[in-house]
Each structure stands twice: as structure tokens, then as C-alpha cells.
Scaffold this motif. Structure first.
Motif, short mmCIF file in Angstrom:
data_model
loop_
_atom_site.label_atom_id
_atom_site.label_comp_id
_atom_site.label_asym_id
_atom_site.label_seq_id
_atom_site.Cartn_x
_atom_site.Cartn_y
_atom_site.Cartn_z
N GLN A 116 0.82 -1.22 0.00
CA GLN A 116 0.00 0.00 0.00
C GLN A 116 0.85 1.26 0.00
N MET A 117 2.07 1.16 0.54
CA MET A 117 2.90 2.35 0.70
C MET A 117 3.68 2.70 -0.55
N ALA A 118 3.65 1.86 -1.57
CA ALA A 118 4.37 2.16 -2.81
C ALA A 118 3.80 3.40 -3.49
N GLN A 119 2.56 3.76 -3.17
CA GLN A 119 1.95 4.94 -3.78
C GLN A 119 2.67 6.24 -3.40
N TYR A 120 3.50 6.19 -2.35
CA TYR A 120 4.20 7.39 -1.90
C TYR A 120 5.56 7.58 -2.56
N VAL A 121 6.01 6.63 -3.36
CA VAL A 121 7.31 6.75 -4.02
C VAL A 121 7.13 7.55 -5.31
N PRO A 122 7.72 8.74 -5.40
CA PRO A 122 7.54 9.56 -6.61
C PRO A 122 8.19 8.90 -7.82
N PRO A 123 7.57 8.98 -8.98
CA PRO A 123 8.16 8.36 -10.18
C PRO A 123 9.50 8.96 -10.55
N GLU A 124 9.76 10.19 -10.13
CA GLU A 124 11.01 10.85 -10.52
C GLU A 124 12.18 10.48 -9.60
N PHE A 125 11.94 9.75 -8.51
CA PHE A 125 13.04 9.39 -7.61
C PHE A 125 13.99 8.45 -8.32
N ARG A 126 15.29 8.73 -8.26
CA ARG A 126 16.28 7.97 -9.02
C ARG A 126 17.17 7.09 -8.14
N GLY A 127 16.94 7.07 -6.85
CA GLY A 127 17.72 6.20 -5.98
C GLY A 127 17.17 4.78 -5.99
N ARG A 128 17.70 3.96 -5.10
CA ARG A 128 17.24 2.58 -4.98
C ARG A 128 15.89 2.53 -4.26
N VAL A 129 15.03 1.65 -4.72
CA VAL A 129 13.74 1.41 -4.06
C VAL A 129 13.65 -0.07 -3.74
N VAL A 130 13.61 -0.38 -2.45
CA VAL A 130 13.44 -1.76 -2.00
C VAL A 130 12.01 -1.91 -1.52
N MET A 131 11.26 -2.77 -2.19
CA MET A 131 9.83 -2.94 -1.91
C MET A 131 9.61 -4.27 -1.19
N ASP A 132 9.27 -4.19 0.09
CA ASP A 132 8.97 -5.40 0.85
C ASP A 132 7.46 -5.67 0.79
N PHE A 133 7.06 -6.49 -0.18
CA PHE A 133 5.65 -6.85 -0.28
C PHE A 133 5.22 -7.74 0.89
N VAL A 134 6.16 -8.46 1.47
CA VAL A 134 5.93 -9.47 2.51
C VAL A 134 5.27 -10.70 1.89
N ASP A 135 4.06 -10.54 1.39
CA ASP A 135 3.38 -11.65 0.71
C ASP A 135 2.55 -11.08 -0.43
N VAL A 136 1.86 -11.96 -1.14
CA VAL A 136 1.11 -11.54 -2.33
C VAL A 136 -0.31 -11.20 -1.90
N ASP A 137 -0.55 -9.93 -1.62
CA ASP A 137 -1.86 -9.50 -1.12
C ASP A 137 -2.98 -9.83 -2.10
N SER A 138 -2.74 -9.67 -3.39
CA SER A 138 -3.79 -9.92 -4.36
C SER A 138 -4.26 -11.37 -4.32
N ALA A 139 -3.34 -12.29 -4.06
CA ALA A 139 -3.72 -13.70 -3.95
C ALA A 139 -4.60 -13.94 -2.73
N LYS A 140 -4.33 -13.20 -1.66
CA LYS A 140 -5.18 -13.32 -0.47
C LYS A 140 -6.61 -12.91 -0.78
N PHE A 141 -6.76 -11.82 -1.52
CA PHE A 141 -8.12 -11.38 -1.86
C PHE A 141 -8.79 -12.33 -2.85
N GLU A 142 -8.00 -12.97 -3.69
CA GLU A 142 -8.56 -13.99 -4.57
C GLU A 142 -9.14 -15.14 -3.74
N ALA A 143 -8.43 -15.52 -2.68
CA ALA A 143 -8.94 -16.58 -1.80
C ALA A 143 -10.21 -16.15 -1.10
N TYR A 144 -10.25 -14.90 -0.64
CA TYR A 144 -11.47 -14.38 -0.02
C TYR A 144 -12.64 -14.43 -1.00
N ALA A 145 -12.36 -14.09 -2.26
CA ALA A 145 -13.42 -14.05 -3.27
C ALA A 145 -13.99 -15.43 -3.54
#
Length: 405
Positions: A116-145
Motif C-alpha cells: 500500500q505504501m508504494a503509492q508514496y514513491v515519486p516516479p522521478e526518484f532515481r535512488g534505490r527502491v526496495v519494496m517489501d511486499f511481505v506476501d502476495v496481497d492480491s492472492a489473499k483477496f482472490e482466496a477471499y473471493a
């Protein structure tokens, strides 16, 4: 390495639930590498009260209370064609703070905890971005569905579809994306569309084995006069946890109590829903709710169970019970990412009858159960300490491996 921006969807203090445990250890380790600026959202006043703890490790910080109720966030998401998860964690104030930090400080890397917090990373930022998804949230919602009731199933299906697209965009934008288990990483990679493959890696979960040490904790007094006690710990407004304890209370405990009439099932964890509270007294179920410390409840358990049907990533509750040298009864889903062996480090079962059979076997042979608990602790001490798990963090943030190559 210059300075680091750390973004988290919840304040990483106190480390008393699964996501906060992981984000807390990550933040503390990152703060040892370089000055860190922390942006996080607060669910409630208790989270806001932890601002001092954030300030103690951060060069600067911004903690913002999530103000939009979930129904309003859902309406906003529907109107904008966004996943509800993004609208629910959106804050104009936090966006302004992120922009100010990036403009005024020498930020070389952004570490993003939770998609959810990836929305705060500006597209123009040129440094390193490490994204810790932890797990696949979309798959969890597929299971709920697949398992939920209408109309929620339709909403879950929409969330899963939009989140899946968003997760792929984020992974392609990030320098490196992290998942908590090899299984989650493989699942995510299998869902990517054709094209250049993003850098996706595994960074597991750890456990503080000095804190979760059976030699340092006495059993909870509430369990002193009980018969055989089976304990479940977890956040009790989290749907998979709710489903798990309902299944165990209604379908597993009657089988156990047919042999041990005084057996109890203790549900330990904050924010129990109305349906969880209604389990009080059902087939020996005790709803303890929030407790100051889960360790005494684990120490007093004859068995700790994690009968999760839907589980993503490594379950902290399982590692904690294993560290406390308890025999743990869990489903294959709850064992994901823990490379122990069934019958040696824990007991695996899925169907209610099989769960009851394994539980009764552990209760019938206490010496063997103790051997399993001791083996479980040895396993997590050797394999799951945070120092070992987070050893790759410096390289992930600094990019030294890539530079050397």
C-alpha cells in the motif's frame, strides 16, 4: 550510503503483531546502516502514542492518523478505479512530508514496507527502491473471493484484480522486491506478464529467541487449574484467524473433549470480533482477548495450534510457539516457509478429524510432545534468528552486490 527513507503502513511500535514485528526489526536494522527518516500511518490513538518510540530511532519522522473510515475509502476507490487498499492508506499530509524529505535530504534509498505504501514513491526518484511486499496481497483477496459471501465476494474479486496489476507495476518500478518465503516469491513471479523480469528476492521472517525463551517465562496463572489446554494466538479481527478459531472450536474441540472432557481451547489476541467473542464457553473455548504478554499463555499450553486455511508468508505465531518449545499443531498453509519436518518440529494436519487425531496423540504421549517442542526450539534458534535472516539487508539497500558485479 547516504540517508534512507522508510515507509510503513503501520507504526512499527510496539512489535506486538505480525506486520509490526517484521517492520520493527527491519527499521532497527536499517537505522544501524544510515540516518533513517520514517513515514508511517497510525490506526488509532495507541499507535499515535508510539511516536516517541519512532523518534528515538529516526532522524526525522511523520506519523499520520488514518482518518478515512473503510466505507469512505471504498467509495473513493470505486470512484477512482483504485484498489481499496490504496485509498485506505492514502494521506495528503504524508505525501507532502515525503516530498519535503526527498527535496531536503540526501536520500539514496527508499525502503517500502507493505504494498500500500508504494503509492508514496515519486516516479522521478532515481535512488534505490526496495519494496517489501511481505506476501502476495492480491492472492489473499482472490482466496477471499472464492470463499466469502455475496456481495463481498464481488468486492474481493475487484480488489484482487486491481491489486495484482498494481503489484506488478510496483515490482517493475522497484530496484528489488522482497517476499517472505520462496513460495510467495514463486507465486508472484508466476503471475507476472511477459517482459523483462523484475528483481524479486526472498527475505524471511525471524524470531527473537532470547525474548521467546521458555526458561524465562512462567505459565499464565489462568491456566494453572485447567485440564489439557490448546492455545491459539493472533490478531482476532483478522478474517483468516477468525475462521481458524471458529473451525477449531466447533469441529475439532468436540473430538478432543470426547477423550479429555476438561480440555480447553484458549483464544488469545486483541480485538476479538463478535463472532469470536460468541465462542466463549463453546466446547471448552475461552476467549482471553488482549493480554499484556502472550509468552505466559504459550508457556502454559499443552499444545499451540495454528489451524489456518488461508495463510500468506511465515506465521510469527508459529515461530513464537516453536521458540517457546511448545508442540505445535498446524495446517500445511500455516507451515509455509518454515522448513521444519512434520513429526519432528511440528505436527501437520488439515481436516478437523486429522487435527483432533494429532492433538490426541500429543496429549497421550507427553514425553514425545516435549521432545517435539525441544526440537522446535532448537530449529528456530539455529535457523530463524533475526541476525541471520536480515544479513542481506545492507546489500539490498546499498546495491553493493550490483556495483561489484
Amino acid at each position: 550510503m547516504s540517508e534512507i527513507l522508510f515507509l510503513a503502513h503501520r507504526v512499527p511500535f510496539p512489535p506486538d503483531r505480525g506486520d509490526k514485528i517484521r517492520s520493527n526489526h527491519l527499521l532497527r536494522r536499517i537505522a544501524e546502516l544510515a540516518p533513517v527518516h520514517v513515514g508511517a500511518l497510525a490506526d488509532d490513538d495507541a499507535d499515535l502514542a508510539q511516536e516517541g518510540a519512532v523518534a528515538a530511532v529516526a532522524a526525522s519522522h511523520c506519523v499520520v492518523r488514518r482518518s478515512a473510515p473503510l466505507p469512505l475509502a471504498a467509495l473513493a476507490a470505486l470512484g477512482q478505479g483504485l484498489p481499496v487498499s490504496l485509498a485506505a492508506f492514502s494521506s495528503a499530509r504524508l505525501r507532502r512530508w515525503v516530498a519535503e524529505v526527498l527535496e531536503s535530504r540526501p536520500i539514496s534509498a527508499i525502503f517500502v514496507f507493505s504494498g500500500q505504501m508504494a503509492q508514496y514513491v515519486p516516479p522521478e526518484f532515481r535512488g534505490r527502491v526496495v519494496m517489501d511486499f511481505v506476501d502476495v496481497d492480491s492472492a489473499k483477496f482472490e482466496a477471499y473471493a472464492r470463499t466469502g459471501a455475496l456481495p463481498r465476494r464481488l468486492l474481493y474479486a475487484r480488489e484482487a484484480r486491481l491489486l495484482r496489476r498494481f503489484e506488478e507495476r510496483v515490482a517493475r518500478r522497484a530496484t528489488t522486491s522482497l517476499f517472505i518465503t520462496a513460495q510467495e516469491r514463486a507465486l508472484f513471479e508466476s503471475r507476472l506478464s511477459f517482459g523483462v523480469r523484475p528483481d524479486v528476492r526472498t527475505l524471511g521472517n525471524g524470531i527473537d529467541t532470547a525474548l521467546f525463551d521458555p526458561a524465562a517465562v512462567s505459565p499464565a496463572p489462568e491456566l494453572s487449574d485447567a485440564g489439557p489446554t490448546i492455545v491459539f494466538t493472533g490478531q482476532m479481527d483478522y478474517p483468516p484467524n477468525v475462521t481458524a478459531v471458529e473451525l477449531f472450536a466447533h469441529e475439532v474441540m468436540p473430538r478432543i473433549r470426547s477423550v479429555h472432557g476438561d480440555a480447553r481451547f484458549a483464544v488469545v489476541g486483541r480485538a476479538p470480533t463478535a463472532s469470536v467473542r460468541a465462542l466463549e464457553g463453546v466446547n471448552g473455548t475461552v476467549v482471553a482477548g488482549a493480554v499484556p504478554d502472550v509468552r505466559p499463555w504459550l508457556a502454559g499450553a499443552d499444545i499451540v495450534t495454528a489451524p489456518l486455511l488461508i495463510a500468506r508468508g511465515v506465521q510469527n505465531k508459529v515461530l513464537e510457539a516453536m521458540a517457546m518449545a511448545r508442540p505445535v499443531l498446524l495446517t500445511p498453509a500455516a507451515a509455509t516457509g518454515i522448513d521444519g519436518r512434520d513429526g519432528e518440529h511440528f505436527a501437520l494436519a488439515e481436516a478437523p478429524a486429522a487435527m483432533a487425531e494429532r492433538a490426541l496423540a500429543l496429549l497421550a504421549d507427553r514425553a514425545e510432545a516435549a521432545v517435539m517442542g525441544a526440537a522446535a526450539r532448537c530449529f528456530v534458534v539455529a535457523e530463524c534468528g533475526w541476525d541471520r535472516v536480515l544479513a542481506p539487508l545492507r546489500m539490498l539497500i546499498s546495491g553493493l552486490e550490483a556495483d561489484a558485479a
